[in-house]
Motif scaffolding. Structure first.
Motif, PDB file in Angstrom:
ATOM      1  N   SER A 201       0.805  -1.222   0.000  1.00  0.00           N
ATOM      2  CA  SER A 201       0.000   0.000   0.000  1.00  0.00           C
ATOM      3  C   SER A 201       0.838   1.273   0.000  1.00  0.00           C
ATOM      4  O   SER A 201       0.315   2.362  -0.207  1.00  0.00           O
ATOM      5  N   ALA A 202       2.147   1.137   0.214  1.00  0.00           N
ATOM      6  CA  ALA A 202       3.008   2.325   0.293  1.00  0.00           C
ATOM      7  C   ALA A 202       3.773   2.581  -0.995  1.00  0.00           C
ATOM      8  O   ALA A 202       4.741   3.339  -1.000  1.00  0.00           O
ATOM      9  N   GLY A 203       3.359   1.964  -2.087  1.00  0.00           N
ATOM     10  CA  GLY A 203       4.027   2.185  -3.357  1.00  0.00           C
ATOM     11  C   GLY A 203       5.263   1.324  -3.532  1.00  0.00           C
ATOM     12  O   GLY A 203       5.684   0.605  -2.626  1.00  0.00           O
ATOM     13  N   GLY A 207      10.900  -1.299   1.283  1.00  0.00           N
ATOM     14  CA  GLY A 207      10.525  -1.262   2.686  1.00  0.00           C
ATOM     15  C   GLY A 207       9.670  -2.449   3.080  1.00  0.00           C
ATOM     16  O   GLY A 207       9.161  -3.193   2.229  1.00  0.00           O
ATOM     17  N   ALA A 208       9.505  -2.643   4.387  1.00  0.00           N
ATOM     18  CA  ALA A 208       8.732  -3.781   4.893  1.00  0.00           C
ATOM     19  C   ALA A 208       7.272  -3.713   4.477  1.00  0.00           C
ATOM     20  O   ALA A 208       6.583  -4.742   4.453  1.00  0.00           O
ATOM     21  N   ASN A 209       6.778  -2.530   4.156  1.00  0.00           N
ATOM     22  CA  ASN A 209       5.389  -2.364   3.739  1.00  0.00           C
ATOM     23  C   ASN A 209       5.270  -2.094   2.243  1.00  0.00           C
ATOM     24  O   ASN A 209       4.260  -1.579   1.774  1.00  0.00           O
TER      25      ASN A 209
END
Length: 240
Positions: A201-203, A207-209
């Protein structure tokens, strides 16, 4: 350090055994099936690095799905706009015609498939940016996810080059690797065609997300009602 074990082919570049394989599948006997670039479906029995040609086609087979219920193999041919079912000797669509548009009467650039317990086949199309489902012997697909016109986008109702699919029949969900949006979308099979982002969801990123061009998805069942999601990330795009 971790090391892999070669189960088919060799490491000396001998293309007479394997030549840029596109996908693999295992049957219930752990026999390995390989979609090979040179228009062949190869079979490698357990502990056999050489294998043999099981079937030759007029175009390169791209992705393989093995249905444990029916023992059928579903093989996508991106360049021919069809999915071949072996050994049932059927195609999706039934007449096997090649469409170069996003009509639901055919499949343009089919990539990865999953099959439910009723024999309904879900197929992603990277040129049409949508996922369709095909009932047994149907002549027309039904839109499940993405724009009906094939337009790409990053909203909850659009996709951008979908690839891998995973089916959760128990809870009525279909998961799609939305490759160029670097996210995993979940669609309720109630016909709403509205996706929910569950990963990425963070593009795009590391990163972990975040995800970076996700290609495939697997569901690993813990018990009868819970699943854990394992995401396979492939950076290199497979061109056909």
């Amino acid at each position: 350090m971790r090391f892999g074990v070669t189960v088919a082919g060799n490491c000396n570049g001998n293309t007479s055994i394997l030549d840029a394989p596109g996908d693999v599948a295992l049957d219930l006997n752990n026999t390995l099936y390989v979609a090979n670039t040179n228009n062949r479906l190869l079979i490698f029995p357990l502990n056999n690095l050489t294998g043999q040609t099981l079937q030759t086609f007029s175009s390169r087979p791209c992705y393989i799905y093995f249905d444990q219920r029916t023992l059928n193999f579903y093989i996508s041919f991106i360049n021919q706009g069809r999915v071949y079912i072996r050994p049932a000797n059927k195609t999706i669509p039934p007449n096997g015609i090649n469409y170069n548009n996003c009509s639901l009467n055919g499949i343009w650039t089919p990539t990865i498939m999953v099959v439910d317990s009723n024999g309904t086949v879900y197929i992603s199309s990277y040129n049409c940016n949508f996922v369709t489902k095909w009932l047994p012997d149907a002549t027309t697909g039904i839109l499940v996810a993405g724009s009906p016109t094939g337009s790409y986008g990053s909203t909850s109702t659009t996709l951008y080059i979908p690839y891998g699919l995973a089916l959760d029949e128990i809870n009525g969900y279909l998961y799609a690797a939305d490759r160029y949006n670097s996210r995993i979308q979940r669609f309720n099979l109630n016909g709403s065609n509205i996706g929910t982002t569950i990963l990425g969801s963070a593009g795009v990123g590391t990163g972990a997300n975040q995800l970076n061009l996700p290609t495939d998805i697997y569901l690993s069942k813990i018990d009868g009602s819970h699943c854990i999601f394992v995401i396979i990330i492939t950076i290199a795009f497979k061109n056909y």
